[in-house]
Design an enzyme around this catalytic site. Structure first.
Site, PDB file in Angstrom:
ATOM      1  N   THR A  81       1.641  -1.266  -0.156  1.00 45.84           N
ATOM      2  CA  THR A  81       0.211  -0.133   0.016  1.00 45.84           C
ATOM      3  C   THR A  81       0.523   1.712  -0.174  1.00 45.84           C
ATOM      4  O   THR A  81       0.368   2.951  -0.397  1.00 45.84           O
ATOM      5  CB  THR A  81      -1.061  -0.071   1.321  1.00 45.84           C
ATOM      6  OG1 THR A  81      -1.703  -1.218   1.549  1.00 45.84           O
ATOM      7  CG2 THR A  81      -2.054   1.290   0.872  1.00 45.84           C
ATOM      8  N   TYR A 110      -8.171   1.020  -3.769  1.00 44.56           N
ATOM      9  CA  TYR A 110      -7.098   1.330  -4.154  1.00 44.56           C
ATOM     10  C   TYR A 110      -5.972   0.248  -5.137  1.00 44.56           C
ATOM     11  O   TYR A 110      -6.852  -1.342  -4.872  1.00 44.56           O
ATOM     12  CB  TYR A 110      -5.965   2.362  -3.352  1.00 44.56           C
ATOM     13  CG  TYR A 110      -5.545   0.978  -2.384  1.00 44.56           C
ATOM     14  CD1 TYR A 110      -6.160   0.782  -1.189  1.00 44.56           C
ATOM     15  CD2 TYR A 110      -4.162   0.496  -2.444  1.00 44.56           C
ATOM     16  CE1 TYR A 110      -6.049  -0.138  -0.182  1.00 44.56           C
ATOM     17  CE2 TYR A 110      -4.342  -0.207  -1.285  1.00 44.56           C
ATOM     18  CZ  TYR A 110      -4.536  -0.831  -0.110  1.00 44.56           C
ATOM     19  OH  TYR A 110      -4.644  -1.437   0.574  1.00 44.56           O
ATOM     20  N   THR A 138       1.725  -4.443   4.255  1.00 48.98           N
ATOM     21  CA  THR A 138       1.732  -5.548   5.442  1.00 48.98           C
ATOM     22  C   THR A 138       0.666  -5.997   5.914  1.00 48.98           C
ATOM     23  O   THR A 138       1.129  -6.966   7.009  1.00 48.98           O
ATOM     24  CB  THR A 138       0.809  -3.946   6.439  1.00 48.98           C
ATOM     25  OG1 THR A 138      -0.216  -3.806   5.645  1.00 48.98           O
ATOM     26  CG2 THR A 138       1.243  -2.165   6.597  1.00 48.98           C
ATOM     27  N   ASP A 139       0.008  -6.287   4.729  1.00 50.11           N
ATOM     28  CA  ASP A 139      -0.462  -8.245   5.203  1.00 50.11           C
ATOM     29  C   ASP A 139       0.140  -9.165   5.375  1.00 50.11           C
ATOM     30  O   ASP A 139       0.326  -9.610   6.406  1.00 50.11           O
ATOM     31  CB  ASP A 139      -1.335  -8.684   3.668  1.00 50.11           C
ATOM     32  CG  ASP A 139      -2.937  -7.943   3.442  1.00 50.11           C
ATOM     33  OD1 ASP A 139      -3.090  -6.343   4.433  1.00 50.11           O
ATOM     34  OD2 ASP A 139      -3.183  -7.681   1.995  1.00 50.11           O
ATOM     35  N   LYS A 185       0.227  -7.774  12.980  1.00 48.67           N
ATOM     36  CA  LYS A 185      -0.420  -7.312  12.345  1.00 48.67           C
ATOM     37  C   LYS A 185      -2.093  -7.617  12.704  1.00 48.67           C
ATOM     38  O   LYS A 185      -2.377  -8.713  13.040  1.00 48.67           O
ATOM     39  CB  LYS A 185      -1.644  -7.394  10.412  1.00 48.67           C
ATOM     40  CG  LYS A 185      -2.002  -6.467   9.700  1.00 48.67           C
ATOM     41  CD  LYS A 185      -1.820  -6.342   8.329  1.00 48.67           C
ATOM     42  CE  LYS A 185      -3.116  -4.951   8.177  1.00 48.67           C
ATOM     43  NZ  LYS A 185      -2.876  -5.538   6.674  1.00 48.67           N
ATOM     44  N   GLU A 220      -2.425 -30.280  26.338  1.00 52.62           N
ATOM     45  CA  GLU A 220      -3.308 -30.605  26.184  1.00 52.62           C
ATOM     46  C   GLU A 220      -3.277 -32.271  25.669  1.00 52.62           C
ATOM     47  O   GLU A 220      -4.493 -33.326  25.388  1.00 52.62           O
ATOM     48  CB  GLU A 220      -5.343 -30.125  26.044  1.00 52.62           C
ATOM     49  CG  GLU A 220      -6.029 -29.720  26.945  1.00 52.62           C
ATOM     50  CD  GLU A 220      -7.191 -28.636  26.583  1.00 52.62           C
ATOM     51  OE1 GLU A 220      -8.373 -29.532  25.937  1.00 52.62           O
ATOM     52  OE2 GLU A 220      -7.379 -27.931  26.004  1.00 52.62           O
TER      53      GLU A 220
HETATM   54  N1  ASP Z   1      -3.150  -5.626   0.387  1.00 48.24           N
HETATM   55  C1  ASP Z   1      -1.768  -4.609   0.834  1.00 48.24           C
HETATM   56  C2  ASP Z   1      -0.429  -5.561   0.509  1.00 48.24           C
HETATM   57  O1  ASP Z   1      -0.404  -6.101   2.032  1.00 48.24           O
HETATM   58  C3  ASP Z   1      -2.234  -4.352   2.438  1.00 48.24           C
HETATM   59  C4  ASP Z   1      -0.848  -3.114   3.175  1.00 48.24           C
HETATM   60  O2  ASP Z   1       0.025  -2.760   2.398  1.00 48.24           O
HETATM   61  O3  ASP Z   1      -1.025  -1.937   3.778  1.00 48.24           O
HETATM   62  O4  ASP Z   1       0.543  -5.153   0.567  1.00 48.24           O
END
Ligand code: ASP
Length: 350
Positions: free
Chosen positions: A34, A47, A113-114, A186, A307
């Protein structure tokens, strides 16, 4: 003769002056996400990730040129939902060359971020340097109102030039915070304040262009990691099976039929299986497919021999690793051994 001596002294003084003033050499490797994303209008939340290139990212934050001698390269330009083993191997090898052969003082990676936490953990186990390696991303695309990417990139460069970040393993820098590769997760799908550092919290923060560390990671990483991808062009195949009430054994069976090398269970509670899945897991383990028990719970460890009688079935407990990071460690573990006790030891140390 006197003039020549004076000239030599002047040249030496100039060289010393230049090297004293030389800024740290930082390489930014762009992979997309992103932070490189573009939305149709700046007010829109729709986006596409991975649209703008490395030079655009650098040009958006001219302040980083005051912190470091910056250069960049584009490794891939993808949404990190499309991150894969091939890119991880390329990235780890490239960082090792930059830090160990090309004289760079630190590396910043721009990343979605994913799957940032998985890439960070993979690099934490495969980078052979104690120099700073920092991942930065953003939750808002590059042309959004109040985009968070430029500040995150600036802070990541500030961390990469900081002696305080040396020897800390791979770090993620988001929202003014530094998070360590093992514990970072995350936690929110859309908020800027999405990353958390597990029960021990963040490892540091960046403020006014300076990194401040609050703690040190206590697991093995980077120069103390025994995993080496230098000669690898692929990784063992490891899948994740999600647990739930009335769970179908079909996904686990599919991995077994496809001859995967390992399977991680995102189990319920303390890494528990639904009974039908348990039977398939026992068969898989007996046929040489390593089963690692982790948990779908967001917090707490998956305990060994609690367990589930791991010693009896030769399962491995993921301990503090969530399923996606357990998968990373299991892939690397399987490049070294198929002995379940050795693999359990890796989960205790890394
Ligand atoms: N879908 C995006 C990615 O991981 C989300 C992000 O960058 O925050 O590339």
């Amino acid at each position: 003769m006197k003039h020549i001596k004076l000239l030599a002294v002047a040249v030496m003084a100039l060289c010393i002056g230049v090297s004293l003033n030389a800024k740290p050499k930082i390489r930014i490797i762009a992979t997309g996400g992103t932070i490189a994303g573009v939305s149709t209008t700046s007010a829109s939340s729709a986006y596409t990730a991975g649209q703008v290139g490395i030079q655009t990212l650098i040009d958006a934050v001219p302040q980083i040129l005051q912190l470091a001698d910056i250069s960049g390269e584009q490794l891939v330009n993808i949404g990190s939902q499309d991150m894969n083993d091939e890119v991880w191997l390329k990235l780890a090898k490239r960082i090792n060359v930059l830090l160990n052969e090309e004289g760079y003082d630190g590396v910043v990676i721009t990343h979605g971020t994913d799957t940032m936490e998985e890439t960070a953990y993979f690099l934490n186990l495969t980078v052979k340097s104690d120099k700073p390696v920092v991942l930065a991303g953003s939750m808002r695309p590059s042309n959004a109102i109040s985009a968070d990417g430029p500040a995150n990139l600036y802070n990541a460069v500030a961390a990469a030039v900081s002696p305080a970040c040396k020897g800390m393993g791979v770090l993620c820098c988001m929202n003014n915070q530094l998070l360590d590769a093992k514990t970072v997760i995350k936690t929110h799908t859309i908020d800027c304040d999405t990353f958390e550092g597990g029960p021990s919290g963040i490892i540091g923060y960046v403020y006014n262009g300076e990194a401040h560390m609050l703690q040190t990671p206590n697991n093995r990483h980077t120069v103390n990691s025994e995993f080496d991808v230098a000669k690898l062009d692929k990784l063992p195949r490891v899948g994740i099976v999600y647990g739930y009430a009335n769970c179908s054994p079909l996904p686990m069976k599919a991995f077994v039929d496809a001859n995967f090398d390992g399977i991680v269970l995102a189990g319920v509670g303390d890494g528990n299986f639904y009974k039908d899945v348990f039977d398939v897991a026992v068969g898989a383990q007996n046929s040489g497919i390593q089963i690692v028990r982790s948990s779908r719970c967001p917090t707490g460890p998956t305990c060994l021999n609690s367990e589930v009688d791991d010693a009896k079935y030769h399962f491995v407990a993921a301990l503090d690793l969530n399923p996606q990071k357990a998968r990373v460690l299991l892939m690397l573990a399987l490049t070294k051994t198929h002995d379940w006790q050795e693999i359990q030891k890796y989960f205790m140390e890394y």
